[in-house]
Design a protein around this motif. Structure first.
Motif: not given
Length: 1315
Positions: A1160-1180
């Motif tokens: 809302s309001h002063m931001t409108n950032t898209r969030i990283t897709d779950p599959e991309i997040l888990e593919k590229r970073y050490p996180v589930v």
């Protein structure tokens, strides 16, 4: 499969209003036919009726309507249809359930978390396509080298189709799944969409569910792994839902269509056009590939007919219809996109890049605050334009009629309530006379006010010194010019985005309305040729006859493109090619008719900018795979589109795609038209042009000889379209019977400094186009992920006083902020700025927002003028500029020096020389401070700064070209007029608010207060002057500067204020300096909103800005508070880092419930897709869903926040920078507050810790961060007795009444506004 001989062949485009029929007759002749798509009094189905009429008229035999059509005379039928598109727009698809991995039931509701319209407080988003959700307790994760997770051994390890190894953590409980599916069936839902995480590479779980569902009796089962096996769960999920939702409707339509023929069309080849421009058998036609079925035929039509006829020059397709205009490009191959949004649904499937803008013949005409506005609202088919005699509004069609460019006597008598009357010139003229009176009243009134006020408002006095009266024809002509400019902008964007020169294209015009505008649009874009095919009125149908049958197969991949992987790539390509070829052979094609083309979806490692590349023209060699030299093809295209390559960076293969074509279309035959004949006008009419009314010859297309030139002005008419040849253009007929127009230059650039309200709208488009083209250059030539892929930048144009003229895109936190930066430079170093200098600045005291946002400013000089005549500037977010933490956004900074390199008035370029050594030294300077480092990515910093300089140079060139065309005095005058237009809109809004407020309370003063989590108050008192439409915004009483980084530079408050004013105005206005002209802002020095020079500010940009918006909206009682936070989350180690902001609940307002799970309001950032997040970073990602009950109760509930749980696989440092953890988002008028947020850490040893709002903490493998974001406030008192029922009744509104844009240009703008 060949052309049929001795039979009738039909190609039919079933549109929303008309159905077009192209027929190839047994003797080789061709016929075209146009009929209404819906005419239930006369026939059930328009395509069937079209076929019946042609057969009956050509054979002389009776084909009774009430009997199935005899098929023995039919060779083939090809169709394009809007059935799927309409079902999507109207949300009239099949009742559908979604089965998804547990923890992600709201994944498609949240989507990218960005709102579609930046200034729409209601956040109107179309409903999801599914009715119920089943969560299935299964989980598959990608294996990672070096994973340190202390976890039990997985159930099993499997290998995906990409070659990746995966761990099955939880197996399917098939009995539980069966019970859930039976429950859904019992509630009457028979269509199922299945989306399981990582099924794009390992689909066993999805296939097991699919087999079970079919056995249980589901009539439609769509698996995401089959519909489109591409990584990224959200667009794949939307696509599989669309497939399940639309395919049954398509089957239902096909069943009805085939029932109109004897034997159900058995033995007849029936093919349907897909979104990718290829035909497919009727049995294979499915929902996810059908959405662009209608317009795709038109692209094929102009591509085949225009490209070869114009010496293979690149062609822009221009299809202007009733509601909208489709724009596309062809240069020897079809341009596809693989992810695009239609009707609010993002489809991940190959689609032709068709860009749709809301400017068609039915687009409505408005005059708002001194500005001519066309669309996006449309009159639709009913009631239609005013001239349709059904009480409709004024439209572009009416403007053409009023100017004499449409001749009612050549139109069928199908208008009026009885659909038996001609077009009504009288109703059009009556409406235009009324609108002209309103416009002239506005001009007279404001001129009088200007004289009375004297110099009270300097801009106002200038803007109202213009022409005091316009004729009706001038008004109509004005709207035509504004509509034309609106259609030029996407054409410029479509070509220049990929490095092409717009003027070097041919304009191929088709569709019913385009011929009236083609010459003017070509002139505006510098094009020299307009090509209009003889079947332009039915070109989508003709394109179907020319098209090929296409079979595409695609599979994901995770290989590097290098010699070690070539054998694997060759093997997989060979398998896919064989599948394609066998399928086409099964459909009756011989080997000689089949061609295949191989594509690799390639990107540089550690980037997201993937290109679908073909190696056509790049044959294989010893250093490539057998299918072709894809490396050379990729680097050449990358260089063309982005201006550079990354030679040392590995190239990754994301997908392998093979497109097979069965050559089956008819040949585009040129029926040579003999040149003998006399050029004779049917009549002479009067048409209005820039020079007034001119005698205009009228010709019938079918009577034209091909050896004569037709100088403009002229009108060429056939049964389906009207072509206007402008006075400076010359038309001639080709041997094939097509119209080719040589376009002359527009001689009407002479313009005075007096206000011309038409030119006001056109200049608004031109100024915005300059900022947009600057942005395209910056995106193309930058190298960092932040600027090139996340599009975190703004470009803007400023007047000689530093006042903002135009800004693109509209990133909320940048609105108005750059103006402060430019004006600071003018005050501090204006006297020493020389031509060839470029300034770099980011200091908060110089108009900066936070240090990573580096602003590059270029003065624009003009020969004979001593100082700058304009300024252009670009602001880009650099991923790192030094400081105490990687990313330069520390959660615990207490001084500015800890946040990175500081530039106040730094000469980045001096006399045309880039100062690399000096700027490098400045970027490394933070290392001199304790615990700080210089920039950690100097190479990207320097590359992006050069890109910003290049973008500014492009803007400077475009400003120069505009001045060359109109003169400096005129351009600067219209700069002032456009600023005043924004000023008028804000004044009108303040006057209206003051009238209502005075009536309700007797006071013209409002005030509000809200608090930061540390207790710091932000206070606002607004005093409004009703007569002037002005206001004083006084923040006196706001808390002092804080120890921490939530201090907000003065520019942030101005950005928040412009954002709020634009939301309250409620309509599109130019966002420039004029918005703030009626506003006086008082900010106490030393406060959190105007801190000292060395105060830390990184949190002010992302957190305090939201609270300023909350306070302004609370004072004006616009809506309840939204989550009031951006939820900044950063984690990383020495090797890598990741940053995201997370959605929450939006506030409710008068007449709407708050949207859940949205920014809302002063931001409108898209969030990283779950599959991309888990593919590229050490996180589930263990869980991502809405947070039920977190929205405040009320007559209209606030939106819910979200729950997001991140399980870490390795050691990382986690930083959180958040607000609304102790304070709650307020409700209004009796509505409850939204829930506050919570940041929790679940340690691997079982401890649960509250992290507080702002912290940085070291995490061990197995630790899980749980984020609970705030909800939005409720609005109005909740009726306890009907609370439950009320929530059910207040379902979100359906898809927008306004037309929805689509295509790569639209996606680019949405991505920019999603920063």
């Amino acid at each position: 499969m060949t052309e049929t001989e001795g039979k009738f062949d039909f190609a039919i485009d079933r549109g929303g209003t008309f159905t077009d029929v192209f027929a190839r007759l047994p003797d080789g002749r061709e016929r075209v036919l146009k009929l209404l798509s819906h005419d239930p009094q006369n026939y059930k189905d328009a395509p069937t009726e079209g076929i019946r009429r042609v057969l009956e008229e050509e054979t002389g035999q009776a084909f009774p309507r009430e009997q199935p059509v005899e098929t023995s005379l039919i060779g083939w039928i090809r169709m394009g249809t809007t059935v799927a598109t309409n079902a999507l727009l109207e949300r009239q698809g099949e009742r559908t359930a979604l089965l998804v991995t547990k923890g992600f039931k709201d994944l498609l509701h949240i989507g990218t978390q960005a709102r579609p319209k930046l200034f729409d407080l209601e956040v109107a988003v179309p409903d999801v396509l599914y009715e119920e959700v089943i969560e299935v307790d299964e989980r598959v994760v990608l294996r990672q080298d070096g994973c340190q997770l202390p976890r039990k051994e997985p159930k099993r390890i499997v290998t995906g189709s990409t070659g990746d190894s995966l761990e099955v953590w939880r197996e399917l409980d098939m009995q539980r799944v069966e019970d859930d599916l039976r429950g859904v069936l019992s509630r009457g839902i028979h269509s199922l969409a299945v989306l399981l995480l990582h099924s794009y590479t390992w689909s066993a779980h999805e296939k097991a569910v699919g087999s079970l569902a079919r056995r249980l009796g589901f009539t439609q089962v769509s698996l995401s792994s089959e519909v489109m096996p591409m990584v990224r769960a959200v667009p794949r999920g939307y696509t599989v839902c669309a497939d399940a939702y639309l395919t049954p409707k398509i089957r239902q339509y096909l069943k009805g269509f085939t029932s109109g023929f004897r034997g159900g069309l058995e033995g007849v080849s029936v093919l349907f056009m897909q979104s990718d421009g290829g035909l497919t058998p009727m049995e294979q036609f499915c929902g996810s590939r059908a959405v662009l079925s209608g317009p795709a035929g038109g692209v094929v039509g102009y591509a085949i007919t225009s490209y070869s006829q114009t010496e293979n020059k690149p062609v822009i397709g221009f299809d202007m219809g009733g509601t909208s205009t489709d724009v596309s490009r062809y240069a020897g191959h079809y341009e596809h996109v693989f992810e695009a949004t239609t009707a609010g649904v993002t489809l991940q499937a190959p689609q032709l890049d068709i860009n749709t803008v809301a400017a068609g013949g039915g687009s409505r005409l408005f005059f708002r605050s001194g500005m001519f506005v066309v669309g996006p609202e449309s009159a639709g088919a009913h009631p239609g334009p005013a001239c349709y005699r059904k009480g409709g509004p004024l439209t572009v069609t009416d403007a053409n009629l009023a100017l004499g460019r449409l001749l009612p006597s050549y139109f069928p008598r199908i208008f009026g309530p009885g659909e038996d009357e001609p077009l009504s010139s009288e109703e059009t003229m009556e409406h235009f006379q009324q609108l002209t009176r309103e416009i002239n009243h506005f001009l007279y009134t404001n001129q009088s006010q200007s004289s009375a006020n004297g110099s009270t408002h300097s801009n106002n006095s200038r803007v109202m010194s213009g022409k005091s009266e316009m004729s009706m024809e001038e008004v109509a002509m004005g709207f035509i010019r504004v509509a034309n400019e609106a259609m030029c902008r996407p054409i410029r964007a479509l070509t220049q985005a990929k490095g092409h020169d717009t003027s070097q294209h041919v304009l191929a015009c088709f569709g019913g309305a385009g011929g009236q505008h083609a010459c003017a649009i070509a002139q505006a874009l510098g094009m020299k040729t307009v090509f209009i095919h003889k079947y332009s009125g039915v070109l989508s149908a003709y394109g179907l006859a020319l098209a090929d049958v296409v079979e595409e197969v695609q599979e994901p991949c995770s290989l590097q493109y290098n010699p070690r992987s070539f054998s694997e790539l060759d093997h997989r390509v060979e398998q896919l090619t064989q599948r394609c070829t066998e399928t086409l052979r099964d459909r009756g094609f011989s080997s000689s008719q089949i061609t295949t083309e191989v594509f690799l979806h390639l990107r540089y490692e550690k980037t997201d900018c993937a290109l679908m590349v073909t190696a056509t023209g790049y044959p294989g060699n010893s250093r490539s795979c057998k299918s072709g030299d894809f490396r050379s093809a990729f680097t050449k295209r990358y260089l063309q589109e982005f201006g550079f390559t990354i030679p040392d960076r590995p190239i990754m293969v994301d997908d392998i795609r093979v497109r097979g074509s069965g050559k089956s279309g008819i040949k585009s035959v040129t029926n040579t038209k003999m040149g003998s004949g006399i050029l004779k006008a049917t009549t002479i009419t009067k048409c209005y042009f820039e020079d007034g009314y001119l005698d205009t010859s009228v010709y019938l297309w079918e009577e034209l000889p091909c050896d004569h030139n037709i100088p403009g002005p002229a009108i060429i008419i056939d049964k389906n379209s009207t072509i206007l040849v402008e006075p400076s253009c010359v038309a001639h007929l080709t041997e094939g019977g097509d119209v080719c127009i040589a376009v002359g230059s527009d001689p009407h650039c002479l313009l005075g400094t007096e206000l011309n309200t038409v030119q006001l709208s056109i200049f608004s488009h031109r100024f915005m186009s300059i900022a947009e083209q600057m942005g395209r250059v910056l995106q193309r030539t930058s190298i960092s992920t932040n600027i090139k892929e996340r599009l975190d930048f703004s470009c803007a144009l400023f007047g000689p006083d530093g006042g903002l003229v135009s800004n693109a895109p509209h990133i909320p936190v940048h609105l108005g902020a750059m103006q402060e930066t430019v004006q600071y430079q003018i005050k501090s170093i204006g006297s020493i700025i020389k031509e060839g200098d470029v300034i770099l600045s980011n200091h908060p005291c110089a108009g900066g927002s936070h240090l990573p946002d580096l602003t590059v400013i270029t003065p624009v000089f003009r020969s004979g003028v001593s100082g700058p005549v304009f300024f252009v500037a670009s602001r880009g977010h650099h991923a790192d500029i030094g400081g105490i933490t990687p990313g330069s956004m520390p959660p615990h900074s207490t001084s500015l020096q800890q946040e990175g390199a500081v530039f106040t008035s730094f000469k980045l370029v001096t006399a045309g020389v880039f100062q690399e050594e000096a700027v490098t030294e400045a970027l490394m300077a933070p290392a001199q401070y304790p615990d700080c480092s210089g920039t950690r990515n100097l190479h990207d910093n320097l590359s992006d700064l050069r890109a910003q300089v290049a973008a500014n140079q492009r803007g400077s060139t475009l400003v120069g070209e505009l001045i060359d065309s109109y003169g400096l005095a005129v351009v600067q005058a219209y700069m002032g007029y456009i600023q005043t237009n924004a000023e008028l809109a804000v004044r009108d809004m303040l006057k209206e608010f003051a009238r209502c407020r005075q009536k309700q309370t007797g006071s013209l003063e409002v005030e509000a207060e809200d608090f930061m989590d540390d207790g710091t108050p932000i206070r606002l008192r607004v005093q409004i002057n009703e007569n002037e439409g002005s206001a004083v915004f006084d923040f006196t009483g706001t808390g002092t500067e804080v120890w921490g980084n939530c201090n907000a530079p003065r520019a942030i408050t101005f950005s928040a204020l412009i954002y709020c004013l634009r939301c309250m105005v409620g309509q599109d206005i130019p966002l420039n300096q004029g918005c703030l002209t009626p506003i006086k802002v008082i900010i106490p020095s030393g406060s959190i909103l105007q801190p000292s020079q060395n105060a830390a500010v990184v949190g002010g940009n992302v957190l305090t800005s939201q609270r300023v918006v909350d306070v302004i909206f609370r004072a004006f009682e616009v809506c309840s508070a939204s989550q009031g936070c951006m939820n900044n989350v950063t984690f990383g180690s020495e090797g890598s880092g990741y940053y995201e902001t997370v959605a929450g609940g939006a506030g409710a307002g008068p007449g709407w419930t708050g949207r859940s799970g949205v920014h809302s309001h002063m931001t409108n950032t898209r969030i990283t897709d779950p599959e991309i997040l888990e593919k590229r970073y050490p996180v589930v990602l263990e869980h991502f869903s809405l947070r039920p009950g977190s929205g405040g109760a009320g007559e209209y509930r606030g939106g819910d926040g979200v729950i997001r749980k991140l399980l870490f696989r390795n050691k990382v440092v986690l930083s959180v920078l958040t607000e609304r953890r102790s304070t709650r988002p307020y409700g209004l008028h009796g509505g409850d507050c939204g829930a506050s947020g919570l940041n929790q850490l679940h340690r691997a040893d079982g401890r649960v810790l509250n992290l507080g709002a702002k912290t940085s903490v070291s995490l061990e493998p197995g630790d899980m961060f749980c984020l609970y974001t705030p909800g939005g406030g409720g609005y109005g008192e909740e009726d306890k007795q009907t609370a439950g029922a009320g929530r059910l009744l207040k379902k979100r509104r359906r898809f927008n009444d306004n037309f929805s844009e689509r295509g790569s240009v639209f996606e680019y703008r949405m991505a920019q506004e999603g920063v």
